[in-house]
Design a protein around this motif. Structure first.
Motif, PDB file in Angstrom:
ATOM      1  N   LEU A  43       0.849  -1.202   0.000  1.00 12.92           N
ATOM      2  CA  LEU A  43       0.000   0.000   0.000  1.00 12.92           C
ATOM      3  C   LEU A  43       0.881   1.248   0.000  1.00 12.92           C
ATOM      4  O   LEU A  43       2.023   1.212   0.456  1.00 12.92           O
ATOM      5  N   GLU A  77      -6.986   5.486   4.497  1.00 14.54           N
ATOM      6  CA  GLU A  77      -5.734   4.759   4.225  1.00 14.54           C
ATOM      7  C   GLU A  77      -5.365   3.843   5.394  1.00 14.54           C
ATOM      8  O   GLU A  77      -4.510   2.977   5.256  1.00 14.54           O
ATOM      9  N   PRO A  80      -7.995   0.236   4.724  1.00 10.72           N
ATOM     10  CA  PRO A  80      -8.190   0.117   3.276  1.00 10.72           C
ATOM     11  C   PRO A  80      -8.668  -1.258   2.830  1.00 10.72           C
ATOM     12  O   PRO A  80      -8.023  -1.917   2.021  1.00 10.72           O
TER      13      PRO A  80
END
Ligand code: F0G
Length: 491
Positions: A43, A77, A80
């Motif tokens: 990520l 975030e 996620p």
């Protein structure tokens, strides 16, 4: 983002993984609770938590703004698991306040500036549950669920009702007959949830709804209780908002009431992840406060020394405690009805959180809860009884010298004062509004949208019938501790 998120058994000796698009309430191999986990290396790397600040001022109108407007999803975030942003079910939850409670601090003989109250009662349905529901409804939408259900001491049912109506899903809530406050019952009815008043308490309701969700797939029920790991992903955001409001400086202590132990578990996971991502230096200590009339965690953690123990939780100790409760035909009882739970399903995860956050557990009695609830209202802006257990717990920990006057403390106020006006009225006037309501004259409701609760025996066939299902689906099925953890596949 889905190839970077998965579900994982919390038992380190098992650690089985499951896809993000599967619906499970426990590990199919060892029956332990599940986490939502992420492959953070794949990520985009977050350099600092300050990244999130620019989203705070959004008006919430444009597509991007819709997510930034939410106090949960502006930290997306850090949770996620969704595959696309338009799957996210949000109603502007989590826009809550961290109040510097100097007047209350003075009453508690703490240095002004050292006590803060996190008002989760300012959520759309009036409790912290909205933080978790937005995440679980997002997952429900991802997997195509149409019917969602929960057992509740009131706030989960109110939050589920609200989100189900707005997501155009069928909401079904199981509540213990006479066990939840009128404020919360009125919300479930108002939002149009099918409301089953089961003759029993929260623990009975949870066993039933879990059994139907897991063992009767033809009913197509998606379970919204906090055994659903996606709920807890949303509840992590309470910690992010506290850090944000404090300029990313963690307090010394976080104090939270403990019921089914989902919230404290989520807090521990939040800090575990922030630490592993290198985004924080300090982890606050955690205090979980039980009501004396529902004190399983305190009994096991403080008195019997039950610990996370690297995931090797002493299951026998837990089983023994529950056997003792059964033998005594023990039923939890407290004025803080929201936390009137004696078999908290998230117990192992709570032990993990206590380990990660170097935590302590205490219990407070009903008088202490009521007195501190009144203090929060008089010198703050109010909360329901269960929430005040956090402040009563702070008093206890100050008296014991576990927390010092110089330390910074955040108490989580989990539900709004207006959730349980009966408790407030009784405190100030001595009038037991519950008895008044029981004696009140009944008329037939004629409102076009009136939605009456249904009284049901604690019996599987009766419950399935009340849910509009075919009772032959469960003929002969016994209520045993739910063993089967088959995925729910038929919607
Ligand atoms: N405070 C309030 C106001 C609650 O409604 C609850 C839980 C808790 C604290 C405890 O949180 O379960 O995560 O430890 N209420 C649930 C319900 C059980 O059904 O509304 P927890």
């Amino acid at each position: 983002m889905s190839d970077t998120a998965y579900q994982q058994c919390t038992n380190p000796a098992c650690a089985t993984t499951f896809g993000i698009d599967e619906v499970r309430v426990a590990c199919t191999r060892c029956n332990s609770l599940l986490d939502v986990s992420y492959d953070w290396n794949k990520l985009p790397r977050l350099k600092s938590l300050a990244f999130f600040e620019h989203r705070w001022s959004t008006k919430g109108t444009a597509v991007e703004g819709r997510l930034d407007f939410s106090g949960v999803w502006r930290f997306r975030e850090l949770l996620p698991f969704f595959t696309s942003e338009d799957q996210i079910v949000t109603i502007g939850e989590g826009r809550t306040v961290l109040q510097q409670a100097d007047l209350l601090a003075r009453q508690m003989h703490i240095k002004p500036g050292n006590l803060q109250l996190q008002y989760e009662g300012l959520n759309p349905s009036g409790s912290f549950k909205d933080n978790g529901m937005t995440a679980a409804f997002t997952h429900a939408k991802m997997v195509g669920a149409r019917k969602v259900a929960c057992a509740s001491t009131g706030n989960t049912s109110a939050s589920l009702g609200l989100f189900a109506a707005l997501a155009e899903m069928t909401g079904i809530v199981f509540i213990g007959s006479g066990k939840i406050s009128f404020g919360k019952l009125s919300q479930a009815l108002d939002y149009g949830a099918l409301t089953l008043q089961i003759r029993g308490d929260f623990d009975d309701c949870l066993r039933r709804v879990k059994q139907i969700a897991v063992d009767v797939p033809a009913m197509g029920i998606y379970l919204m209780n906090s055994v659903n790991p996606f709920r807890l992903e949303g509840q992590k955001s309470i910690m992010y908002r506290i850090l944000e409001a404090r300029g990313w400086d963690a307090p010394d202590w976080i104090i939270v009431p403990g019921g089914n132990l989902g919230n404290c578990s989520a807090f521990g996971k939040a800090f575990m992840e922030l630490r592993d991502l290198g985004l924080i230096k300090k982890i606050p200590r955690l205090a979980v406060i039980n009501a004396s009339g529902a004190n399983t965690l305190n009994e096991l953690y403080t008195r019997q020394n039950l610990r996370w123990n690297d995931g090797h939780v002493d299951q026998q100790k837990i089983a023994q405690h529950y056997a003792t409760l059964d033998e005594a035909q023990y039923k939890p009882h407290t004025v803080a009805s929201a936390i009137e739970i004696s078999r908290p399903v998230n117990l192992p995860k709570a032990l993990r959180a206590l380990h990660v956050m170097n935590g302590v557990v205490r219990e407070v009695n009903d008088d202490e809860i009521l007195e501190h609830r009144a203090m929060v209202a008089r010198w703050g802006f109010g909360c329901e009884p269960a929430s005040a257990a956090s402040v009563a717990g702070l008093r206890k920990l100050l008296d014991e010298g576990v927390i010092s006057k110089d330390e910074s403390v955040v108490c989580i106020l989990t539900g709004h004062e207006l959730k349980d006006p009966n408790a407030t009225v009784k405190y100030h006037t001595g009038i037991d509004m519950k008895t008044v309501q029981e004696l009140a004259l009944r008329t037939t409701p004629t409102g076009r949208l009136s939605n009456q609760p249904i009284q049901v025996e604690d019996n599987l066939e009766a419950i399935v019938t009340a849910m509009g299902g075919d009772p032959s689906l469960v003929a002969g099925m016994e209520l045993s501790p739910v063993k089967s953890t088959l995925p729910i596949s038929e919607y």
